[in-house]
Design an enzyme around this catalytic site. Structure first.
Site, mmCIF file in Angstrom:
data_model
loop_
_atom_site.group_PDB
_atom_site.id
_atom_site.type_symbol
_atom_site.label_atom_id
_atom_site.label_comp_id
_atom_site.label_asym_id
_atom_site.label_seq_id
_atom_site.Cartn_x
_atom_site.Cartn_y
_atom_site.Cartn_z
ATOM 1 N N ASP A 1 -24.001 25.973 -35.246
ATOM 2 C CA ASP A 1 -25.119 25.973 -36.190
ATOM 3 C C ASP A 1 -25.904 24.688 -35.956
ATOM 4 O OD1 ASP A 1 -26.783 26.328 -38.630
ATOM 5 O OD2 ASP A 1 -25.313 27.880 -39.099
ATOM 6 N N HIS B 1 -27.717 25.135 -33.120
ATOM 7 C CA HIS B 1 -29.085 25.558 -33.416
ATOM 8 C C HIS B 1 -30.104 24.435 -33.290
ATOM 9 C CE1 HIS B 1 -27.464 29.130 -36.059
ATOM 10 N NE2 HIS B 1 -27.093 29.203 -34.793
#
Length: 370
Positions: free
Chosen positions: A207, A229
């Site tokens: 993430d 991410h």
């Protein structure tokens, strides 16, 4: 006739006792020595007994927090050996530290092992097992976290809600989650904080490497991010605090990640994103977007329809270079009508991917092409 001497002595002693000043808290605290704890309960109960706390090879029972909240000012916390947490479905956190002028560090071979694989199911916080957040650095003010090695957190690793906190040379290694179902394993989540400095971080996860949801005067430098991410601001909007101001990401690398640089705001919400700099960011192996700034998030996902209630102003994107995958988009900007202003882009050299034809309301000084 009885002698008066004993009475005189007692009176003198009593007077001396009354005249002696009570020991101050500061004097008492400074005299305390290093304490080594080998179990979580004793550490939590006796945390104010020492100025230097050593946590050695602690196994934290299932469903419990290693609770070092409200430490005495000036306390040093050192992790030694392996700290582990036993499995139970609950919200956490697994570790909580707060106080003022606190130093959190570890010995050279120490590991904080969250045993994340016991919770990982590919769902993260979106469903499946209830997973505990790892480390709450909340109200950890005028303090420093240095040199921690954190491995396999169930979901988000370090949640920051503090003022004047320095985090240096911290490694968050959730790389096992790439093949074992890790999800929502954010490195650093920052909210309602001021003057946060993060230097030399290494984050391997699934993430955001960093996600700044609200806060001011935040500086991230020398970071190495992979698997996740990217370097993110947002989502901004829909919270108690919806201001992100004076943020710098500089001299960092993002590899094998969905995004490189990202700013996202919530559809039909209000807020402010202001004075943002991304400088000297090196990208490689980016699967979705090299640079993505969009104002269309609703229920956690982009919709393609932007709104203008959150303003994004005074943004500098400079010297962002590297490569993305062939089916990735190099630059994508989706702004609301008039909500993105005063941007500058220079030294952008992102190769290997596609040029977006879906950008909207791109402000003067910015471009979706290079």
């Amino acid at each position: 006739m009885p002698s008066a001497k004993p009475l005189f002595c007692l009176a003198t002693l009593a007077g001396a006792a009354l005249a002696a000043p009570a020991p101050s808290r500061a004097t008492d605290f400074n005299k305390r020595s290093t304490c080594t704890f080998t179990d979580a309960a004793t550490a939590s109960e006796s945390k104010t007994s020492c100025s230097d706390i050593v946590l050695k090879d602690i196994t934290v029972p299932a469903g419990e927090t290693l609770n070092l909240k409200d430490l005495n000012d000036g306390t040093t916390v050192t992790f030694e050996g392996t700290t582990t947490w036993e499995y139970e479905e609950w919200d956490g956190p697994l570790l909580r530290i707060s106080g003022k002028d606190i130093t959190v560090t570890q010995s050279s071979d120490a590991v904080l092992n969250g045993n994340g694989a016991k919770w990982w199911d590919g769902e993260g916080t979106n469903g499946g097992k209830t997973k505990p957040k790892f480390f709450y650095a909340h109200d950890l003010d005028d303090s420093k976290i240095s040199g921690l090695y954190i491995k396999n957190t169930p979901v988000q690793a370090i949640s920051v809600e503090s003022d004047n906190l320095v985090i240096e040379d911290v490694t968050i290694d959730n790389s096992d989650g790439d093949s074992e179902g890790g999800h929502n394993t954010d490195g650093f989540d920052i909210s309602e904080s001021t003057y946060i400095t993060i230097t030399g971080a290494t984050v391997k996860n699934q993430d955001d490497c960093v996600a700044i949801n609200s806060g001011e005067n935040i500086y991230f430098s020398g970071g190495t991010c992979s698997g996740g991410h990217g370097l993110s601001i947002g989502s901004v909007g829909g919270r108690d605090d919806n201001t992100v101001k004076n943020v710098t990401f500089i001299d960092s690398t993002v590899s094998d990640s969905e995004n490189g640089v990202r700013i996202k705001t919530v559809y039909d919400a209000t807020g402010t994103v202001e004075d943002i700099t991304y400088s000297n960011i090196q990208l490689s192996g980016i699967s979705d977007y090299g640079i993505v700034i969009e104002q269309d998030y609703e229920n956690g996902d982009p919709t393609g329809t932007p709104s203008n209630g959150v303003t994004i102003s005074d943004v500098t994107l400079e010297d962002i270079t590297g490569s993305v995958d062939s089916d990735a988009v190099e630059i994508y900007i989706l702004c609301g009508d008039g909500s993105c202003t005063d941007w500058t882009m220079s030294g952008i050299d992102i190769t290997g991917g596609e040029t977006s034809s879906d950008c909207e309301n791109v402000p003067s000084g910015a471009s979706c092409s290079q």
